[in-house]
Design a protein around this motif. Sequence first.
Motif, mmCIF file in Angstrom:
data_model
loop_
_atom_site.group_PDB
_atom_site.id
_atom_site.type_symbol
_atom_site.label_atom_id
_atom_site.label_comp_id
_atom_site.label_asym_id
_atom_site.label_seq_id
_atom_site.Cartn_x
_atom_site.Cartn_y
_atom_site.Cartn_z
ATOM 1 N N ALA A 44 0.820 -1.209 0.000
ATOM 2 C CA ALA A 44 0.000 0.000 0.000
ATOM 3 C C ALA A 44 0.854 1.261 0.000
ATOM 4 C CB ALA A 44 -0.938 0.003 1.198
ATOM 5 N N SER A 45 2.138 1.126 0.330
ATOM 6 C CA SER A 45 3.023 2.282 0.391
ATOM 7 C C SER A 45 3.666 2.511 -0.969
ATOM 8 C CB SER A 45 4.104 2.059 1.448
ATOM 9 O OG SER A 45 5.069 3.086 1.389
ATOM 10 N N ASP A 46 3.804 3.782 -1.337
ATOM 11 C CA ASP A 46 4.458 4.133 -2.602
ATOM 12 C C ASP A 46 5.923 4.499 -2.409
ATOM 13 O OD1 ASP A 46 2.054 3.725 -3.829
ATOM 14 O OD2 ASP A 46 1.574 5.837 -4.109
ATOM 15 N N LYS A 75 7.256 13.875 1.455
ATOM 16 C CA LYS A 75 6.219 13.319 2.323
ATOM 17 C C LYS A 75 5.960 11.829 2.087
ATOM 18 C CE LYS A 75 5.524 17.467 3.933
ATOM 19 N NZ LYS A 75 6.024 17.852 5.274
ATOM 20 N N LEU A 76 6.120 11.356 0.863
ATOM 21 C CA LEU A 76 5.865 9.945 0.556
ATOM 22 C C LEU A 76 7.141 9.166 0.257
ATOM 23 C CD1 LEU A 76 2.648 10.001 -1.692
ATOM 24 C CD2 LEU A 76 2.846 9.957 0.797
ATOM 25 N N LYS A 253 -4.357 4.575 -9.901
ATOM 26 C CA LYS A 253 -4.926 4.351 -8.566
ATOM 27 C C LYS A 253 -4.514 2.997 -8.017
ATOM 28 C CE LYS A 253 -9.264 4.696 -5.977
ATOM 29 N NZ LYS A 253 -10.720 4.993 -6.072
ATOM 30 N N GLN A 258 -1.116 5.895 -3.054
ATOM 31 C CA GLN A 258 -0.842 7.078 -2.242
ATOM 32 C C GLN A 258 -0.581 8.299 -3.122
ATOM 33 O OE1 GLN A 258 2.374 5.807 0.362
ATOM 34 N NE2 GLN A 258 0.907 5.276 1.966
ATOM 35 N N GLN A 261 -3.767 9.518 -4.439
ATOM 36 C CA GLN A 261 -4.565 10.259 -3.461
ATOM 37 C C GLN A 261 -4.068 11.693 -3.307
ATOM 38 O OE1 GLN A 261 -5.408 7.931 -0.049
ATOM 39 N NE2 GLN A 261 -6.410 9.560 1.090
ATOM 40 N N VAL A 262 -2.754 11.879 -3.291
ATOM 41 C CA VAL A 262 -2.201 13.237 -3.213
ATOM 42 C C VAL A 262 -2.615 14.043 -4.445
ATOM 43 C CG1 VAL A 262 -0.077 14.595 -3.262
ATOM 44 C CG2 VAL A 262 -0.249 12.640 -1.741
ATOM 45 N N LEU A 305 -2.516 15.412 1.949
ATOM 46 C CA LEU A 305 -2.051 14.122 2.482
ATOM 47 C C LEU A 305 -3.117 13.429 3.326
ATOM 48 C CD1 LEU A 305 1.469 15.350 3.609
ATOM 49 C CD2 LEU A 305 1.028 13.832 1.680
ATOM 50 N N ILE A 308 -3.756 9.430 4.281
ATOM 51 C CA ILE A 308 -2.571 8.617 4.013
ATOM 52 C C ILE A 308 -1.841 8.374 5.329
ATOM 53 C CG2 ILE A 308 -0.342 8.490 2.817
ATOM 54 C CD1 ILE A 308 -1.535 10.257 0.647
ATOM 55 N N GLU A 309 -1.666 7.110 5.685
ATOM 56 C CA GLU A 309 -1.000 6.765 6.948
ATOM 57 C C GLU A 309 0.512 6.905 6.788
ATOM 58 O OE1 GLU A 309 -2.499 6.277 9.725
ATOM 59 O OE2 GLU A 309 -4.515 6.327 8.854
#
Length: 309
Positions: A44-46, A75-76, A253, A258, A261-262, A305, A308-309
Amino acid sequence: MRNFFGKSFLLFTVLALVLAACGGNNEENNANNNSGNNAAAGEASDAGKTIKLAYVAWDSEIASTHVVKEVLESKLDMEVEMMQVDAGPMYAGVADGSAHAMVAAWLPTTHGHYVEQYQDGLEDLGPNLEGTKIGLVVPAYMDITSIEDLNNADVADSLESTITGIEPGAGIMTGTEKVIEDYSLEGWNLLPSSSAAMAKALESAYNNEEPIVVTGWTPHWKFAKFDLKYLEDPKGNYGGAEQINTLVHKGLKDDMPQAYQVLDQFNWTPADMEAVMVDIYEGKSPEEAAAKWVADNEDKVNEWLKGIE
């Protein structure tokens, strides 16, 4: 009695071994489950992924794309590859997947024909900035108010019948070619150059109070630095107020949730964009100007953001 105790001891030993095996399997299953959960979380993380952002070399799009780049990197923890291209290849690249996204779609008029041409490969995430405008721009000291005034022989002579444009193929250039035709501006020449060259020509003419007419758009730092005006467009060739939309390649998507989403939540104002453009105009690199704006606008960036966790 000895047989009874012997059999009891044997039964106890077997039960202990079975329980130990079950416990080991439970621990192994728990470890496997945790590993699976961690893998799912990792998917799930980019972080570490590379995203390609396409943009045209307009001051406005240089500002917005570098701000998005700064957010995705800082940030990501993503890698961002910048792809500076002309307008047509920008749309073609995002549509065919050679680029992942752009934040530079001027709609509905300026780039409408590109969206129509490449829509099968594009997903429109909606506007990231509203209140834009395009048209012909002159210094406020010039005594003309309308595109129709360019038909005046004295005005045409003073401007050498030349409109200073930007990159060939840009939407505003296509629109201006039609303006010359529809307003019967016979003998007028649309001079292609670049966004930077157009701004330099405008600055030089302005500082010397010379006449000039350029293809222009808002937001742009030139309106913060110079006293300018749009020529009225009675025929409505340039359309009304526009917006800048974010477009991504279909499938982003799933591939980069992530980043998607941003990009979907990216939204700012003309004043935000102009602040970055002015910093670049005054000497900062696009990267420096973007990092400064992101650091100074933490609340707005946190909105992009959200979730986004």
